[in-house]
Design a protein around this motif. Structure first.
Motif, mmCIF file in Angstrom:
data_model
loop_
_atom_site.group_PDB
_atom_site.id
_atom_site.type_symbol
_atom_site.label_atom_id
_atom_site.label_comp_id
_atom_site.label_asym_id
_atom_site.label_seq_id
_atom_site.Cartn_x
_atom_site.Cartn_y
_atom_site.Cartn_z
ATOM 1 N N ALA A 171 0.835 -1.208 0.000
ATOM 2 C CA ALA A 171 0.000 0.000 0.000
ATOM 3 C C ALA A 171 0.868 1.257 0.000
ATOM 4 C CB ALA A 171 -0.928 -0.005 1.209
ATOM 5 N N ALA A 172 1.963 1.240 0.747
ATOM 6 C CA ALA A 172 2.866 2.391 0.771
ATOM 7 C C ALA A 172 3.494 2.622 -0.598
ATOM 8 C CB ALA A 172 3.952 2.183 1.831
ATOM 9 N N LEU A 173 3.859 1.552 -1.269
ATOM 10 C CA LEU A 173 4.486 1.660 -2.583
ATOM 11 C C LEU A 173 3.508 2.213 -3.620
ATOM 12 C CD1 LEU A 173 6.807 1.153 -4.564
ATOM 13 C CD2 LEU A 173 6.110 -1.253 -4.659
ATOM 14 N N LEU A 174 2.324 1.611 -3.730
ATOM 15 C CA LEU A 174 1.342 2.076 -4.711
ATOM 16 C C LEU A 174 0.818 3.458 -4.352
ATOM 17 C CD1 LEU A 174 0.146 0.479 -7.257
ATOM 18 C CD2 LEU A 174 1.582 -0.821 -5.679
ATOM 19 N N GLY A 175 0.577 3.686 -3.070
ATOM 20 C CA GLY A 175 0.112 5.001 -2.647
ATOM 21 C C GLY A 175 1.141 6.081 -2.918
ATOM 22 N N GLY A 176 2.417 5.743 -2.720
ATOM 23 C CA GLY A 176 3.484 6.709 -3.001
ATOM 24 C C GLY A 176 3.585 7.060 -4.474
ATOM 25 N N LEU A 177 3.397 6.068 -5.330
ATOM 26 C CA LEU A 177 3.421 6.336 -6.770
ATOM 27 C C LEU A 177 2.264 7.240 -7.178
ATOM 28 C CD1 LEU A 177 4.370 2.855 -8.275
ATOM 29 C CD2 LEU A 177 5.826 4.878 -8.062
ATOM 30 N N ALA A 178 1.060 6.935 -6.653
ATOM 31 C CA ALA A 178 -0.107 7.731 -7.011
ATOM 32 C C ALA A 178 0.022 9.167 -6.514
ATOM 33 C CB ALA A 178 -1.369 7.085 -6.450
ATOM 34 N N ALA A 179 0.477 9.330 -5.272
ATOM 35 C CA ALA A 179 0.663 10.681 -4.743
ATOM 36 C C ALA A 179 1.782 11.410 -5.481
ATOM 37 C CB ALA A 179 0.962 10.612 -3.247
ATOM 38 N N GLY A 180 2.846 10.683 -5.813
ATOM 39 C CA GLY A 180 3.989 11.287 -6.484
ATOM 40 C C GLY A 180 3.714 11.727 -7.906
ATOM 41 N N ALA A 181 2.613 11.259 -8.485
ATOM 42 C CA ALA A 181 2.247 11.704 -9.832
ATOM 43 C C ALA A 181 1.756 13.135 -9.840
ATOM 44 C CB ALA A 181 1.171 10.779 -10.406
ATOM 45 N N HIS A 182 1.398 13.670 -8.659
ATOM 46 C CA HIS A 182 0.810 15.008 -8.582
ATOM 47 C C HIS A 182 1.679 16.021 -7.844
ATOM 48 C CE1 HIS A 182 -2.892 13.428 -10.266
ATOM 49 N NE2 HIS A 182 -2.815 12.428 -9.411
ATOM 50 N N ARG A 183 2.605 15.532 -7.064
ATOM 51 C CA ARG A 183 3.503 16.454 -6.360
ATOM 52 C C ARG A 183 4.821 15.733 -6.089
ATOM 53 N NH1 ARG A 183 -0.351 14.815 -2.637
ATOM 54 N NH2 ARG A 183 0.476 13.675 -0.830
#
Length: 288
Positions: A171-183
């Motif tokens: 969850a941390a890995l996928l969540g980090g990728l999704a959040a990192g796409a915007h900031r």
């Protein structure tokens, strides 16, 4: 169904079921044995994807450079002979049809995720190396997940070298990728994170997490399966609620599909789809 109801239902499942559900960048709304380790199966391919894009950002690799398609790889076990993938246990004939030729790394990375090709994964891992994959996990904040070897590296496996994940780490890995796409974030620059999310959105194996969602719901996800193991992790992008991350890892006798490389639907798939459906029903009420 309440989260307590879901827990009670999962208590009756043989084996270990781990889960994590929460909105991006917030504490989870619901977890279940989220730090329990499971054999990674193909979910480790997301960490390989991140390591590849980080290497490209650093200028160590070019995603558009053609690389030879071979089926011989160095073992992670020192002194062991080189190993090969078994074609019948792969999920993507297209990579095998290119043996002896060359293809761009970007294409291999796509097949590694969207088709879950084992051959493509080992080819990418051969270009990236295991240490950068370990760094990718660490940057995501993973506490227990490791990628110690390539797929079908049986000499390393016999020596105790393995690949492990937890629901919380995925969850941390996928969540980090999704959040990192915007900031900007710790994993990669926003364009690289967005590119990785796009690949995950194109996932073709939709028999577990995606099966629990309404038709057409966008989910950037990766699953993995071998006999006795079935996992799914993804970021769900509803039209009417904020995105949320969900990870479900199962080590159970219910996972009896996928023995020939096909993503066969089994009871573990249906279990994960049920958890996904419960999270979807609660999407407006998730904390954060």
């Amino acid at each position: 169904m309440t989260w307590d109801d879901l827990d009670a239902r999962l208590d009756r499942v043989p084996g270990t079921v781990s889960a994590y559900v929460g909105r991006l960048g917030t504490p989870p709304t619901w977890t279940r044995a989220a730090d329990a380790t499971h054999y990674a199966a193909s979910t480790m391919k997301v960490a390989v994807l991140l390591a590849l894009h980080r290497a490209a950002e650093a200028g160590r690799l070019d995603l558009d450079t053609p690389v030879p398609v071979t089926n011989e790889f160095d073992s992670a076990q020192p002194g062991a002979p080189r190993f090969s993938c078994a074609r019948p246990y792969d999920n993507d004939e297209a990579v095998w049809e290119r043996l002896g030729g060359s293809v761009p790394l970007r294409w291999l990375a796509d097949r590694m995720i969207t088709r879950s090709s084992n051959l493509a994964t080992n080819l990418v891992l051969g270009q990236v190396g295991l240490a950068p994959v370990a760094e990718a996990w660490a940057l995501a904040g993973a506490r227990h997940s490791v990628t110690g070897r390539g797929i079908e590296d049986f000499a390393a496996r016999e020596a105790g070298v393995t690949n492990l994940v937890t629901a919380a780490d995925l969850a941390a890995l996928l969540g980090g990728l999704a959040a990192g796409a915007h900031r900007p974030g710790p994993l990669a620059a926003p364009p690289a994170c967005a590119a990785m999310v796009d690949v995950l959105l194109a996932q073709r194996h939709r028999e577990d997490l995606a099966a629990g969602l309404p038709e057409g719901t966008r989910i950037a996800h990766k699953n993995g399966w071998v006999r006795g193991v079935r996992h799914g992790v993804g970021v769900v992008l509803p039209d009417d609620a904020p995105p949320y991350v969900i990870a479900v890892c199962t080590t159970t006798d219910l996972a009896d599909g996928g023995t020939t490389g096909d993503a066969e639907v089994d009871d573990a798939c249906r279990l994960i789809a049920g958890v996904s459906a419960a999270a979807w029903a609660a999407r407006h009420d998730l904390a954060g």
